[in-house]
Enzyme design. Structure first.
Site, PDB file in Angstrom:
ATOM      1  N   GLN A 119      32.345   8.152  40.382  1.00 25.97           N
ATOM      2  CA  GLN A 119      31.861   6.311  39.879  1.00 25.97           C
ATOM      3  C   GLN A 119      32.283   5.352  39.917  1.00 25.97           C
ATOM      4  OE1 GLN A 119      29.190   3.818  42.248  1.00 25.97           O
ATOM      5  NE2 GLN A 119      28.501   5.802  43.193  1.00 25.97           N
ATOM      6  N   HIS A 156      36.482   5.134  48.541  1.00 23.32           N
ATOM      7  CA  HIS A 156      35.394   4.019  49.305  1.00 23.32           C
ATOM      8  C   HIS A 156      34.719   3.045  48.509  1.00 23.32           C
ATOM      9  CE1 HIS A 156      31.758   6.251  50.046  1.00 23.32           C
ATOM     10  NE2 HIS A 156      33.065   7.352  49.551  1.00 23.32           N
ATOM     11  N   THR A 169      46.873  18.805  58.429  1.00 26.19           N
ATOM     12  CA  THR A 169      47.469  16.959  58.034  1.00 26.19           C
ATOM     13  C   THR A 169      46.601  16.189  57.253  1.00 26.19           C
ATOM     14  OG1 THR A 169      48.879  18.461  60.071  1.00 26.19           O
ATOM     15  CG2 THR A 169      48.712  15.557  59.364  1.00 26.19           C
ATOM     16  N   CYS A 220      23.399   8.490  48.175  1.00 24.14           N
ATOM     17  CA  CYS A 220      23.516   9.048  49.278  1.00 24.14           C
ATOM     18  C   CYS A 220      22.776  10.172  49.921  1.00 24.14           C
ATOM     19  CB  CYS A 220      24.847  10.193  48.424  1.00 24.14           C
ATOM     20  SG  CYS A 220      25.789   9.093  47.311  1.00 24.14           S
TER      21      CYS A 220
HETATM   22  C1  LIG Z   1      28.801  10.457  41.361  1.00 21.34           C
HETATM   23  C2  LIG Z   1      29.123  10.750  42.774  1.00 21.34           C
HETATM   24  N1  LIG Z   1      29.941  11.957  43.590  1.00 21.34           N
HETATM   25  C3  LIG Z   1      30.465  12.335  44.864  1.00 21.34           C
HETATM   26  C4  LIG Z   1      30.144  11.791  45.534  1.00 21.34           C
HETATM   27  C5  LIG Z   1      30.367  12.145  46.657  1.00 21.34           C
HETATM   28  O1  LIG Z   1      31.551  11.240  47.469  1.00 21.34           O
HETATM   29  P1  LIG Z   1      32.148  11.613  49.087  1.00 21.34           P
HETATM   30  O2  LIG Z   1      31.163  10.526  49.197  1.00 21.34           O
HETATM   31  O3  LIG Z   1      33.492  10.396  49.168  1.00 21.34           O
HETATM   32  O4  LIG Z   1      32.110  12.108  49.675  1.00 21.34           O
HETATM   33  C6  LIG Z   1      29.588  10.176  45.567  1.00 21.34           C
HETATM   34  C7  LIG Z   1      29.246   9.133  46.149  1.00 21.34           C
HETATM   35  O5  LIG Z   1      28.676   8.161  46.580  1.00 21.34           O
HETATM   36  C8  LIG Z   1      29.093   9.873  43.958  1.00 21.34           C
HETATM   37  O6  LIG Z   1      27.785   8.644  43.689  1.00 21.34           O
END
Ligand SMILES: Cc1ncc(COP(=O)(O)O)c(C=O)c1O
Length: 377
Positions: free
Chosen positions: A178, A200, A236, A326
């Site tokens: 973050q 992203h 790859t 997430c």
């Molecule tokens: C603090 C944190 N760690 C890890 C991730 C996971 O990243 P990714 O979605 O690229 O796997 C996120 C995604 O929201 C996140 O906010």
């Protein structure tokens, strides 16, 4: 009107990033492992991207390994760090991202480690005295503590955590997903062994990130099967993704001060207006200066309107998130807000900002929020 205020979940791609990726997608298709000219061309793109990242982070290119994103980078650091360094105890916190805490819990279940959780206060600050006690009790632990919490934006003083880790010979992994591109990371001074990145989160493409491994640390690959990434990650390479990641990071550093000032202004403006105009609103986490400017986690008073809040915002064209994006759609609610002892009857919405948001969007959002809660507009 469509307003995107869920930038901690993911961000829109920056037009300059897209511009950098398109020629790779169109023309530079060689396999970077091929020794012919097509392969050599794409390999050189990857190595140029690695150099760009390393320069911005003040570290050596040899310390960066491209991955599929934050989850894979965190898994690699934790699983390989623990296994290959022969570590049997880990210290983390109850407010880590699931990519970290679920991984550690699995290793604990398998009997590979014992796990201690460091205490946090009601704003999500790590109790550094408790951390030191745990480190004294379990020297040479694997410590995994995130830089900024993805749900609340509360920042952990990772310089202090790193110093404690060095003092007690612990290995320090920091999930910087973050804060990457939103804070400066000077790895020449920061006492850290692993940090992670997902492009992203800062207007780069999805499905690409990196793991930084301090040169003092030697681990084996998490994904086996090929000699890519100097034998550290088989498969790859995502060449256009890697090119996009480096470009997005470059842009973020180029425009850092301007973007930060803009995002900070939006967050402060929204917080001030909510407090002034919506009775009973409070915030989850620490929203004072020095915490992550991109995230504002708002707690609303319980009411009938509150139950349908995210849905009603969505109908009004506003994208935000309840707890962590997430795990959006999950029934269990937010483990972070639970750990902060946040009142479960008060609904929380995480608004998260980017350089592309405007004050007009915040005004529109506040008007819609007031309508939801029947506050006079
Ligand atoms: C603090 C944190 N760690 C890890 C991730 C996971 O990243 P990714 O979605 O690229 O796997 C996120 C995604 O929201 C996140 O906010």
């Amino acid at each position: 009107m469509k307003i995107y205020l869920d930038n901690a979940a993911t961000t829109r791609i920056h037009p300059e990033v897209l511009e950098a990726m398109i020629p790779v997608l169109q023309h530079q298709f060689g396999n970077p492992s091929s020794i012919h000219a097509f392969g050599r061309e794409t390999r050189s793109l990857i190595e140029a991207a690695r150099k760009t990242v390393a320069k911005l982070m003040h570290a050596s290119p040899a310390e960066f390994f491209f991955t599929s994103g934050g989850t894979e980078a965190n898994n690699t650091a934790i699983r390989c760090g623990i296994k290959d360094l022969g570590i049997t105890h880990a210290i983390s916190s109850p407010i880590e991202h699931h990519a970290v805490i679920h991984t550690l819990e699995e290793l604990e279940k398998q009997g590979i480690i014992t796990l201690s959780l460091v205490k946090t206060d009601s704003k999500g600050h790590i109790d550094l005295n408790h951390l030191e006690l745990l480190l004294k009790e379990h020297p040479r632990s694997f410590v995994s503590l995130m830089h900024a919490n993805n749900e609340t934006g509360t920042i952990t003083p990772i310089e202090k955590v790193g110093e404690l880790c060095r003092k007690y010979k612990a290995v320090f992994h920091c999930d910087t997903v973050q804060t990457m591109a939103h804070c400066h990371h000077d790895l020449s001074a920061l006492p850290v062994d692993f940090i992670t990145c997902a492009a992203h989160k800062f207007h780069g493409p999805k499905g690409v990130g990196f793991l930084y491994v301090n040169h003092r640390i030697k681990i084996q690959p998490f994904i086996t099967g090929g000699a890519q990434e100097r034998n550290m990650r088989g498969g790859t390479e995502n060449v256009y993704g890697i090119v996009g990641l480096a470009k997005a990071l470059e842009i973020a550093y180029r425009d850092f001060d301007k973007d930060l000032a803009h995002i900070r202004e939006l967050k402060t403006y929204m917080a001030d207006r909510l407090v002034a105009e919506m009775p009973g609103v409070t915030f989850n986490g620490d929203i004072s200066a020095g915490n992550l400017d991109t995230v504002l986690n708002v707690s609303f008073p319980p009411s009938e309107a509150a139950e349908m809040l995210l849905f009603n915002l969505d109908i009004a064209g506003i994208a935000a998130s309840g707890g962590s994006a997430c795990s959006s759609g999950s029934e269990t609610g937010s483990h972070v807000l639970r750990a902060l002892n946040s009142d479960p009857t008060r609904p929380s919405v995480r608004f998260s900002f980017s350089r592309f948001n405007t004050k007009d969007e915040i005004d529109y959002c506040i008007t819609r929020l007031k309508e939801c809660f029947l506050v006079k507009v």
